[in-house]
Scaffold this active site. Structure first.
Site, PDB file in Angstrom:
ATOM      1  N   HIS A  96       0.833  -1.212   0.000  1.00 45.35           N
ATOM      2  CA  HIS A  96       0.000   0.000   0.000  1.00 45.35           C
ATOM      3  C   HIS A  96       0.869   1.263   0.000  1.00 45.35           C
ATOM      4  CE1 HIS A  96      -3.639  -2.349   0.464  1.00 45.35           C
ATOM      5  NE2 HIS A  96      -3.154  -2.939   1.535  1.00 45.35           N
ATOM      6  N   ASP A 270      -6.404   2.087   4.411  1.00 46.30           N
ATOM      7  CA  ASP A 270      -4.999   1.757   4.163  1.00 46.30           C
ATOM      8  C   ASP A 270      -4.503   2.310   2.831  1.00 46.30           C
ATOM      9  OD1 ASP A 270      -6.417   0.006   2.593  1.00 46.30           O
ATOM     10  OD2 ASP A 270      -5.587  -1.814   3.468  1.00 46.30           O
TER      11      ASP A 270
END
Length: 372
Positions: A96, A270
């Site tokens: 991420h 996220d």
């Protein structure tokens, strides 16, 4: 190859990246597997099971990181782990990076090959390593929202399914992908009134047929979002842009118009979050905060709360790629498999994921070019 499995150190993260069965498969392939003591304990896999599988159980994370050629994790490395980064190390995990400038810089500066589960992509656009966790998170989102709608937990005191003579609660879901579909499945099953918004008319048509009219669908545009959010008891943020930051579709002004005690569960936190007022992450031990009278749930590792289910679902799909990386070496495996190659985020000091490069203003080098 030496494959390392450190214990996850993210707050309340209880998953593990490799099961004893996976370790046994890698050992049979001729590799050395090093597992940090206690790495699988919260998932129900003890050190004795890893030893029985042929893995070497070591006492601390440093031994894993320093000895391994390939480190397999669940969540992104945290600052305390950056010290272990070195040129040529391969890290295979959820990264991420579009929402993580410091981690991106650490991987680039130290020449780490970073492969993100979430950006491994098939030719049809499917994300095979993200999908099972999205299924878990989507189903959890409705379950969690229902919990925090209870008055003792700060909510409006709404039962999502209602009862005879009392209208059910309203669930609004932004995004019709895997997370949104699974959130809708649970919400519809509970008997809630469910509205799902997406930018793809074809996807909305598919969902309308799939749910046989039990789901209201709307095109995702600002006016529709504002109206739906104002009427929501539970808002689920489920928007994903492959490899990039999630867009802020819900403004702070929209949140102010929600009824006090409504709940927001932003699964996209996220990746930066879909809701403007989700401006920081929370943890499983301290999962919510209140802004403008609305309860915000912003835990970035939701599946970590159900580590047994989540670990088994994740490792079912990651293990074949781990075995390929170990058998062929990272460079050959990446060159030969374009699905895996799309997961390459950093390589020899270069950013090889367009969304990450754009998010941080860094030069982008296509994976094919970097590997050549």
């Amino acid at each position: 190859m030496r494959i390392g499995v450190p214990k996850e150190i993210k707050a309340d993260e209880q998953r593990v990246a490799l099961t004893p069965g996976g370790a046994a498969a890698l050992v049979r392939d001729g590799h050395t597997v090093l597992v940090e003591a206690g790495a699988g304990a919260e998932t129900g896999f003890d050190d004795a099971q890893y030893r029985a599988a042929g893995a070497k159980v070591v006492l601390d994370a440093r031994q894993v990181w320093e000895a391994a050629d390939l480190v397999v994790k669940v969540k992104e490395p945290l600052p305390a782990e950056y010290v272990h980064f070195r040129p040529g190390l391969v890290v295979f995990t959820f990264l991420h990076l579009a929402a993580a400038p410091e981690l991106t810089r650490a991987l680039v500066d130290r020449g780490v090959t970073g492969i993100g589960y979430e950006t491994v992509e098939r030719d049809d656009g499917q994300l095979p390593l993200l999908t099972p966790m999205s299924e878990v998170a989507g189903r959890m989102a409705t379950q969690i929202g229902a919990h925090f709608l209870e008055r003792p937990h700060g909510g409006r005191g709404i039962l999502l399914g209602g009862v005879p003579g009392v209208a059910p609660g309203r669930v609004v879901i932004l995004g019709g992908g895997v997370v949104g579909t699974n959130a809708a499945r649970i919400a519809v099953g509970l008997g809630a009134r469910v509205t799902l918004l997406d930018v793809d008319a074809g996807r909305l048509r598919t969902l309308d047929e799939q749910f046989a009219g039990r789901l209201e669908t709307l095109m995702s545009e600002t006016h529709h979002i504002a109206e739906a959010v104002a009427d929501a008891d539970l808002l689920v943020g489920a928007v994903l842009v492959h490899g990039a930051r999630a867009p802020h579709l819900v403004t702070a002004d929209m949140v102010r118009r929600m009824r006090p005690g409504s709940v927001i569960v932003d699964v996209a936190v996220d990746q930066g979050g879909t809701v403007e007022t989700v401006d920081h992450t929370t943890t499983h031990s301290d999962p919510v905060y209140v802004r403008h009278g609305v309860v915000h749930y912003a835990v970035p590792n939701m599946p970590g709360a159900v580590p047994r289910t989540a670990t088994l679902a994740l490792t079912n799909v990651t293990l074949p790629y781990v075995r390929a990386l170990a058998a062929k070496g990272a460079e050959r495996a990446l060159r030969e498999d374009r699905v895996l190659r799309r997961g390459l985020n950093t390589y020899r000091g270069q950013v090889t994921c367009r969304g990450v490069a754009e998010a941080h203003g860094l030069p982008y080098v296509p994976p094919d070019q970097a590997l050549s």
